[in-house]
Design a protein around this motif. Structure first.
Motif, short mmCIF file in Angstrom:
data_model
loop_
_atom_site.label_atom_id
_atom_site.label_comp_id
_atom_site.label_asym_id
_atom_site.label_seq_id
_atom_site.Cartn_x
_atom_site.Cartn_y
_atom_site.Cartn_z
N GLU A 139 0.81 -1.39 0.12
CA GLU A 139 0.15 0.24 0.03
C GLU A 139 0.91 1.38 0.15
OE1 GLU A 139 -3.18 0.01 -0.42
OE2 GLU A 139 -3.32 -2.27 -0.11
N ALA A 185 -7.30 -2.28 5.83
CA ALA A 185 -8.13 -3.26 5.61
C ALA A 185 -8.28 -4.01 3.90
CB ALA A 185 -9.54 -2.47 5.87
N GLY A 186 -7.98 -3.05 3.35
CA GLY A 186 -7.75 -3.56 1.78
C GLY A 186 -6.75 -4.44 1.60
N LEU A 188 -5.19 -6.21 3.89
CA LEU A 188 -5.36 -7.57 4.71
C LEU A 188 -6.56 -8.45 4.01
CD1 LEU A 188 -4.97 -6.47 8.39
CD2 LEU A 188 -3.26 -7.69 6.72
N GLN A 189 -7.37 -7.88 3.19
CA GLN A 189 -8.54 -8.49 2.69
C GLN A 189 -7.95 -9.69 1.83
OE1 GLN A 189 -11.65 -7.64 3.35
NE2 GLN A 189 -12.43 -9.49 2.20
N GLU A 190 -6.92 -9.66 1.22
CA GLU A 190 -6.36 -10.60 0.31
C GLU A 190 -5.80 -11.90 1.26
OE1 GLU A 190 -6.49 -10.25 -2.89
OE2 GLU A 190 -6.94 -8.36 -2.63
N ILE A 192 -7.70 -13.14 3.58
CA ILE A 192 -8.84 -14.03 3.90
C ILE A 192 -9.19 -15.00 2.52
CG2 ILE A 192 -11.19 -13.73 4.74
CD1 ILE A 192 -10.71 -11.26 6.08
N ILE A 263 -15.72 -12.67 5.86
CA ILE A 263 -16.29 -11.72 6.52
C ILE A 263 -17.27 -10.96 5.70
CG2 ILE A 263 -15.82 -9.45 7.82
CD1 ILE A 263 -13.18 -10.55 8.51
N SER A 264 -18.38 -10.71 5.95
CA SER A 264 -19.38 -10.02 5.12
C SER A 264 -19.44 -8.50 5.33
CB SER A 264 -20.85 -10.69 5.60
OG SER A 264 -21.19 -9.89 7.01
N GLY A 265 -20.21 -7.93 4.26
CA GLY A 265 -20.27 -6.51 4.62
C GLY A 265 -21.28 -6.12 5.95
N SER A 280 -25.43 -12.04 2.04
CA SER A 280 -24.05 -11.73 2.16
C SER A 280 -23.06 -12.74 1.18
CB SER A 280 -23.69 -12.09 3.59
OG SER A 280 -23.80 -13.35 3.82
N GLU A 285 -20.10 -19.37 -1.28
CA GLU A 285 -18.51 -19.77 -1.00
C GLU A 285 -18.45 -21.16 -0.52
OE1 GLU A 285 -16.12 -17.48 -1.54
OE2 GLU A 285 -17.30 -15.84 -2.15
#
Length: 313
Positions: A139, A185-186, A188-190, A192, A263-265, A280, A285
């Motif tokens: 980032e 957050a963006g 670390l999203q990778e 999950i 992790i959902s929205g 969700s 998945e």
């Protein structure tokens, strides 16, 4: 009358005897011969205190025998040398060597502790501290901003103390945290993702291997309290009857060994668990012919799982 030499400890106030310090003194006591038998030895340790009879509420009885106390010589107290303490330190360098912490400023020491004790300060185990470097490289964010954000999330410390630790202003710390949250957050999203069913079964805990060997997901909803919205419509959408406050709800899924896989929205606190699961994209998945474990709070989701040929535990 005979004179017997005994050792007596007397507290003499300074106002009554200014020439004698308040300390242990050697005394010579004269008493009748028939009273000597009450002492087991010549050396007696006792304490004589003077009491003001006028101010005392208790009537003191009269002494049977008159005791004459004569001060022979005051005993000087010996000063204790500081060198006798074996745990004392001779210099500041010895203290630093004992603590094994290098001499540095407060900000540098905070960064040093965050790296050496990352689990305590950042919530990251020591062997995965490389995540911080991963976020910085991906980032293009300053590593201090990552440390401030992760420490705030981990310890929930006030901005004023974080400002002292990193030698910054409170406003600047607040701006760093607000700006860095979506960036981290963006990144670390990778991390999950859904592992394969074979990998999940390899790491299945022993208590699951008999009755719950097909479980690949354990789900639960997390509610986070938020500030009351000014819009009445948003107030109604985020109101939670369970928490009795305005909240946001997230659906979280993990494997039996604790790895986060979904992790959902964010949903309003008023949304039910059934609505969150259906909206969700969680069911898409899941692999086929697997089982999902949830608590009793998830109601009316059996038929939703049956449509996907999934089991509910």
């Amino acid at each position: 009358m005979i004179s017997a030499r005994v050792a007596v400890q007397v507290d003499i106030p300074v106002r009554e005897a200014k020439h004698v310090q308040k300390s242990s003194v050697a005394l010579q006591v004269s008493m009748p011969a028939n009273e000597k038998k009450h002492f087991r030895s010549v050396g007696v340790n006792t304490r004589i205190r003077q009491t003001d009879k006028a101010s005392s509420p208790v009537k003191l009885p009269k002494a049977k025998h008159k005791i004459t106390v004569k001060v022979i010589s005051p005993v000087k107290s010996e000063s204790v040398s500081s060198s006798a303490n074996t745990n004392s330190y001779d210099s500041i360098s010895s203290i630093e060597e004992h603590l094994k912490v290098p001499s540095m400023g407060r900000r540098n020491s905070t960064e040093y502790l965050c790296e050496k004790k990352s689990r305590f300060y950042l919530g990251l185990p020591e062997h995965v501290y490389q995540v911080v470097k991963f976020i910085v490289e991906v980032e293009k964010i300053h590593h201090v901003d990552v440390l401030i954000t992760l420490k705030k999330i981990r310890t929930d410390d006030v901005y004023a103390r974080l400002a002292d630790d990193f030698e910054m202003s409170v406003t600047y710390i607040h701006n760093i945290f607000t700006r860095s949250i979506p960036i981290i957050a963006g990144a670390l999203q990778e991390l999950i993702f859904w592992p394969s069913s074979i990998e999940i079964k390899k790491r299945l805990p022993i208590p699951f291997r008999v009755r719950y060997k097909n479980v690949v997901s354990i789900i639960d909803c997390l509610e986070i309290e938020i500030e009351k919205p000014s819009n009445p419509i948003y107030q109604a959408m985020t109101w939670s009857d369970y928490k009795k406050c305005n909240t946001l709800k997230f659906l979280i899924s993990s494997t039996p060994d604790g790895m986060i896989t979904f992790i959902s929205g964010a949903f309003g606190g008023r949304a039910s668990d059934k609505e969150i699961i259906s909206q969700s994209n969680f069911l898409n998945e899941l692999p086929n012919a697997c089982a999902v474990m949830a608590d009793r709070g998830f109601k009316q989701i059996d038929f939703m799982l049956a449509k996907k040929k999934l089991l509910f535990s």
